[in-house]
Design a protein around this motif. Structure first.
Motif, PDB file in Angstrom:
ATOM      1  N   ALA A 152      12.435 -14.537  13.515  1.00 53.41           N
ATOM      2  CA  ALA A 152      11.701 -13.431  14.149  1.00 53.41           C
ATOM      3  C   ALA A 152      11.149 -12.518  13.054  1.00 53.41           C
ATOM      4  CB  ALA A 152      12.608 -12.643  15.085  1.00 53.41           C
ATOM      5  N   VAL A 153       9.898 -12.104  13.225  1.00 57.75           N
ATOM      6  CA  VAL A 153       9.230 -11.307  12.194  1.00 57.75           C
ATOM      7  C   VAL A 153       8.579 -10.079  12.831  1.00 57.75           C
ATOM      8  CG1 VAL A 153       7.536 -11.296  10.326  1.00 57.75           C
ATOM      9  CG2 VAL A 153       8.704 -13.426  10.924  1.00 57.75           C
ATOM     10  N   PHE A 154       8.811  -8.937  12.205  1.00 60.81           N
ATOM     11  CA  PHE A 154       8.107  -7.702  12.557  1.00 60.81           C
ATOM     12  C   PHE A 154       6.977  -7.523  11.540  1.00 60.81           C
ATOM     13  CE2 PHE A 154       8.563  -2.754  12.726  1.00 60.81           C
ATOM     14  CZ  PHE A 154       7.396  -2.662  13.475  1.00 60.81           C
ATOM     15  N   ALA A 155       5.742  -7.616  12.012  1.00 55.86           N
ATOM     16  CA  ALA A 155       4.574  -7.413  11.153  1.00 55.86           C
ATOM     17  C   ALA A 155       4.198  -5.942  11.186  1.00 55.86           C
ATOM     18  CB  ALA A 155       3.395  -8.262  11.625  1.00 55.86           C
ATOM     19  N   VAL A 156       3.885  -5.384  10.026  1.00 53.95           N
ATOM     20  CA  VAL A 156       3.669  -3.951   9.906  1.00 53.95           C
ATOM     21  C   VAL A 156       2.492  -3.460  10.729  1.00 53.95           C
ATOM     22  CG1 VAL A 156       2.181  -4.031   7.870  1.00 53.95           C
ATOM     23  CG2 VAL A 156       3.697  -2.063   8.227  1.00 53.95           C
ATOM     24  N   ASN A 157       1.528  -4.339  10.990  1.00 57.31           N
ATOM     25  CA  ASN A 157       0.448  -3.995  11.927  1.00 57.31           C
ATOM     26  C   ASN A 157      -0.122  -5.282  12.511  1.00 57.31           C
ATOM     27  OD1 ASN A 157      -1.372  -5.067  10.080  1.00 57.31           O
ATOM     28  ND2 ASN A 157      -2.230  -3.111   9.471  1.00 57.31           N
TER      29      ASN A 157
ATOM     30  N   ASP B 192      -4.184  -5.744   5.595  1.00 57.02           N
ATOM     31  CA  ASP B 192      -5.296  -6.451   6.218  1.00 57.02           C
ATOM     32  C   ASP B 192      -4.927  -7.916   6.416  1.00 57.02           C
ATOM     33  OD1 ASP B 192      -5.324  -7.365   3.625  1.00 57.02           O
ATOM     34  OD2 ASP B 192      -7.259  -6.486   3.112  1.00 57.02           O
ATOM     35  N   TYR B 193      -5.875  -8.704   6.903  1.00 56.41           N
ATOM     36  CA  TYR B 193      -5.606 -10.105   7.219  1.00 56.41           C
ATOM     37  C   TYR B 193      -5.213 -10.890   5.970  1.00 56.41           C
ATOM     38  CZ  TYR B 193      -6.257 -14.706   9.400  1.00 56.41           C
ATOM     39  OH  TYR B 193      -6.057 -15.968   9.892  1.00 56.41           O
ATOM     40  N   ALA B 194      -5.931 -10.667   4.869  1.00 56.46           N
ATOM     41  CA  ALA B 194      -5.622 -11.371   3.630  1.00 56.46           C
ATOM     42  C   ALA B 194      -4.218 -11.023   3.137  1.00 56.46           C
ATOM     43  CB  ALA B 194      -6.660 -11.035   2.558  1.00 56.46           C
ATOM     44  N   GLY B 195      -3.858  -9.752   3.233  1.00 62.87           N
ATOM     45  CA  GLY B 195      -2.511  -9.352   2.856  1.00 62.87           C
ATOM     46  C   GLY B 195      -1.460  -9.983   3.748  1.00 62.87           C
ATOM     47  N   GLY B 196      -1.784 -10.140   5.035  1.00 65.09           N
ATOM     48  CA  GLY B 196      -0.855 -10.771   5.956  1.00 65.09           C
ATOM     49  C   GLY B 196      -0.628 -12.240   5.636  1.00 65.09           C
ATOM     50  N   LEU B 197      -1.691 -12.950   5.224  1.00 67.87           N
ATOM     51  CA  LEU B 197      -1.529 -14.349   4.846  1.00 67.87           C
ATOM     52  C   LEU B 197      -0.600 -14.496   3.647  1.00 67.87           C
ATOM     53  CD1 LEU B 197      -5.123 -15.858   5.199  1.00 67.87           C
ATOM     54  CD2 LEU B 197      -3.131 -16.322   6.633  1.00 67.87           C
ATOM     55  N   LEU B 198      -0.752 -13.614   2.675  1.00 66.89           N
ATOM     56  CA  LEU B 198       0.100 -13.685   1.490  1.00 66.89           C
ATOM     57  C   LEU B 198       1.557 -13.383   1.852  1.00 66.89           C
ATOM     58  CD1 LEU B 198       0.316 -14.179  -1.498  1.00 66.89           C
ATOM     59  CD2 LEU B 198      -0.328 -11.797  -1.912  1.00 66.89           C
ATOM     60  N   ALA B 199       1.764 -12.375   2.679  1.00 63.06           N
ATOM     61  CA  ALA B 199       3.131 -12.066   3.117  1.00 63.06           C
ATOM     62  C   ALA B 199       3.730 -13.240   3.882  1.00 63.06           C
ATOM     63  CB  ALA B 199       3.126 -10.805   3.984  1.00 63.06           C
TER      64      ALA B 199
ATOM     65  N   SER C  54       0.816  -1.218   0.000  1.00 60.12           N
ATOM     66  CA  SER C  54       0.000   0.000   0.000  1.00 60.12           C
ATOM     67  C   SER C  54       0.846   1.263   0.000  1.00 60.12           C
ATOM     68  CB  SER C  54      -0.949   0.007   1.202  1.00 60.12           C
ATOM     69  OG  SER C  54      -0.217  -0.056   2.416  1.00 60.12           O
ATOM     70  N   GLY C  55       2.044   1.187   0.571  1.00 60.32           N
ATOM     71  CA  GLY C  55       2.996   2.295   0.475  1.00 60.32           C
ATOM     72  C   GLY C  55       2.612   3.554   1.211  1.00 60.32           C
ATOM     73  N   THR C  56       1.798   3.448   2.267  1.00 64.39           N
ATOM     74  CA  THR C  56       1.473   4.636   3.048  1.00 64.39           C
ATOM     75  C   THR C  56       2.702   5.074   3.841  1.00 64.39           C
ATOM     76  OG1 THR C  56       0.693   3.334   4.926  1.00 64.39           O
ATOM     77  CG2 THR C  56      -0.930   3.890   3.230  1.00 64.39           C
ATOM     78  N   PRO C  57       2.774   6.342   4.256  1.00 68.50           N
ATOM     79  CA  PRO C  57       3.977   6.831   4.938  1.00 68.50           C
ATOM     80  C   PRO C  57       4.362   6.027   6.172  1.00 68.50           C
ATOM     81  CG  PRO C  57       2.612   8.678   4.257  1.00 68.50           C
ATOM     82  CD  PRO C  57       1.817   7.443   3.968  1.00 68.50           C
ATOM     83  N   ALA C  58       3.389   5.656   7.002  1.00 70.46           N
ATOM     84  CA  ALA C  58       3.703   4.912   8.222  1.00 70.46           C
ATOM     85  C   ALA C  58       4.267   3.534   7.885  1.00 70.46           C
ATOM     86  CB  ALA C  58       2.461   4.776   9.090  1.00 70.46           C
ATOM     87  N   ILE C  59       3.693   2.887   6.877  1.00 69.65           N
ATOM     88  CA  ILE C  59       4.151   1.560   6.480  1.00 69.65           C
ATOM     89  C   ILE C  59       5.587   1.622   5.985  1.00 69.65           C
ATOM     90  CG2 ILE C  59       3.758  -0.335   4.877  1.00 69.65           C
ATOM     91  CD1 ILE C  59       1.616   0.080   7.112  1.00 69.65           C
ATOM     92  N   VAL C  60       5.857   2.590   5.127  1.00 69.00           N
ATOM     93  CA  VAL C  60       7.200   2.744   4.559  1.00 69.00           C
ATOM     94  C   VAL C  60       8.214   3.052   5.648  1.00 69.00           C
ATOM     95  CG1 VAL C  60       8.610   4.163   3.030  1.00 69.00           C
ATOM     96  CG2 VAL C  60       6.336   3.417   2.290  1.00 69.00           C
TER      97      VAL C  60
ATOM     98  N   ALA D 185       0.005  -9.345  11.634  1.00 72.91           N
ATOM     99  CA  ALA D 185       0.558 -10.255  12.640  1.00 72.91           C
ATOM    100  C   ALA D 185      -0.401 -11.403  12.942  1.00 72.91           C
ATOM    101  CB  ALA D 185       0.890  -9.487  13.917  1.00 72.91           C
ATOM    102  N   PHE D 186      -1.696 -11.114  13.048  1.00 70.96           N
ATOM    103  CA  PHE D 186      -2.677 -12.176  13.309  1.00 70.96           C
ATOM    104  C   PHE D 186      -2.636 -13.223  12.185  1.00 70.96           C
ATOM    105  CE2 PHE D 186      -5.431  -8.715  15.473  1.00 70.96           C
ATOM    106  CZ  PHE D 186      -4.647  -8.775  16.617  1.00 70.96           C
ATOM    107  N   ALA D 187      -2.594 -12.749  10.952  1.00 67.68           N
ATOM    108  CA  ALA D 187      -2.546 -13.669   9.820  1.00 67.68           C
ATOM    109  C   ALA D 187      -1.259 -14.494   9.846  1.00 67.68           C
ATOM    110  CB  ALA D 187      -2.645 -12.883   8.508  1.00 67.68           C
ATOM    111  N   LEU D 188      -0.166 -13.843  10.190  1.00 64.97           N
ATOM    112  CA  LEU D 188       1.121 -14.526  10.267  1.00 64.97           C
ATOM    113  C   LEU D 188       1.087 -15.628  11.318  1.00 64.97           C
ATOM    114  CD1 LEU D 188       4.137 -14.517   9.347  1.00 64.97           C
ATOM    115  CD2 LEU D 188       4.558 -12.897  11.206  1.00 64.97           C
ATOM    116  N   ILE D 189       0.553 -15.325  12.494  1.00 64.60           N
ATOM    117  CA  ILE D 189       0.454 -16.308  13.569  1.00 64.60           C
ATOM    118  C   ILE D 189      -0.424 -17.482  13.147  1.00 64.60           C
ATOM    119  CG2 ILE D 189      -0.479 -16.693  15.884  1.00 64.60           C
ATOM    120  CD1 ILE D 189       0.466 -13.826  16.566  1.00 64.60           C
TER     121      ILE D 189
END
Length: 350
Positions: free
Chosen positions: A250-255, A230-237, A198-204, A259-263
């Motif tokens: 160790a993984v830092f999830a952007v939000n 979102d959750y779907a994006g997290g699953l793909l990542a 998505s490339g929003t300032p906070a994400i970048v 993180a929920f999808a990753l777990i």
């Protein structure tokens, strides 16, 4: 005058008017107006009769009509893209509560994702003569900011860069650097960042600061991005990060949604244990982060604190329109739960 519904007549809605209150109280219409105007002169006994009549009738002041007469709508537009998603939903709710408390009328404007949706949102916001605008994180187009500025409206942006306006930003870079150092100190050498296209300032900002600091400290860093935060994006990542032979520890999830999808992917699809096999940290501290199924270590953004700071900036800007723009940086506090514990942590889980 009546309307019909299912063939049956229904009376048209009619609000109790100031004239109704005046007739019941036995006073003039102007006396009712003065009784409901702060600072206006009205005899105590007259005010008492008016308030008793208003309470009996259920009268409420017509703020819309007053705003039209005063050329002041009291509407504050809350502009966001996908306001229903993740932290933005909680921030929107907090902003609405703070604005209502001060007597403003919050109006949520979904900026949309197409040119047609954006134009319709702009017509709605500026056609109703909002008296101020708050632009939330996400990706509302800069045209909202330019229109607000050209109309002389007090304007605050939360979680995004914008020139020459009042800003509130979480210190994403500082949080990312703290986490990179904590991962390395805990012995993790192969790190990962689960981000978003998505490339929003906070994400970048979170991604760049984390990668730079981890690399500086000698760790390897893999980056995978889903299409959105979102959750779907997290699953793909998550799928992209854990299909390689050398998996991150160790993984830092952007939000938190990512993180929920990753777990869920790590535990449900790969049978891995958290944090024994993989440590996971999110960002936002959504209420679900404390749920037993996640117990997510994450950086907290306080929606109420952000909302109060934003409204204070609006009030200051209305009082001093020519003052220099203010830029606030707010610390994100690490909430330590079960998915990762820094080496120096000796406190019980939050």
């Amino acid at each position: 005058m009546t309307d019909t519904l299912n063939g049956k007549p229904h009376p048209a809605p009619r609000f109790v008017s100031a004239r109704d209150v005046a007739e019941l109280a036995g006073v003039s219409r102007s006396a009712v107006s003065r009784a409901f105007t702060p600072g206006a002169s009205v005899a105590p006994e007259t005010r008492e009769k008016i308030m008793a009549a208003a309470g009996r009738l259920g009268y409420q002041v017509n703020d819309l009509a007053r705003g039209l007469l005063a050329n002041r709508s009291r509407i504050v537009g809350l502009v966001a893209t996908k306001p229903e998603v993740g932290f933005r939903a909680h921030l929107t709710a907090a902003l609405a509560a703070v604005l209502i408390r001060r007597g403003s009328v919050p109006v949520l404007i979904n900026a949309g994702e197409t040119d047609e949706e954006t134009e319709a949102a702009q017509r709605t916001l500026f056609g109703h003569r909002a008296e101020a605008v708050i632009v939330l994180s996400g990706s509302p187009p800069s045209s909202f900011i330019e229109l607000a500025r050209s109309n002389g409206l007090p304007l605050v942006a939360i979680g995004r860069e914008a020139p020459e306006i009042d800003l509130i930003q979480t210190d994403n870079a500082a949080a990312a650097r703290v986490l990179a150092a904590a991962f390395v100190e805990a012995g993790h050498k192969r790190l990962a960042f689960a981000g978003s296209e998505s490339g929003t300032p906070a994400i970048v900002e979170r991604e760049q600061a984390f990668v730079a600091e981890a690399t500086r400290l000698g760790a390897d860093v893999a980056v995978a991005r889903g299409p959105d935060t979102d959750y779907a994006g997290g699953l793909l990542a998550a799928e992209r990060l854990f299909t390689t032979r050398e998996r991150p520890s160790a993984v830092f999830a952007v939000n938190d949604l990512v993180a929920f999808a990753l777990i869920d992917h790590l535990k449900g699809r790969l049978g891995l244990r958290i944090p024994e096999n993989v440590a996971v940290v999110g960002f936002d501290d959504l209420p679900e982060a404390a749920w037993l199924g996640y117990r997510l270590t994450t950086f907290r953004q306080d929606p109420l604190d952000l909302a109060e700071q934003a409204v204070a900036l609006l009030e200051n800007r209305a009082a001093e329109p020519s003052a220099a723009p203010v830029s606030l940086r707010i610390e994100a506090r690490l909430m330590i739960r079960d998915t990762f514990r820094p080496v120096a942590d000796g406190a019980p889980a939050s």
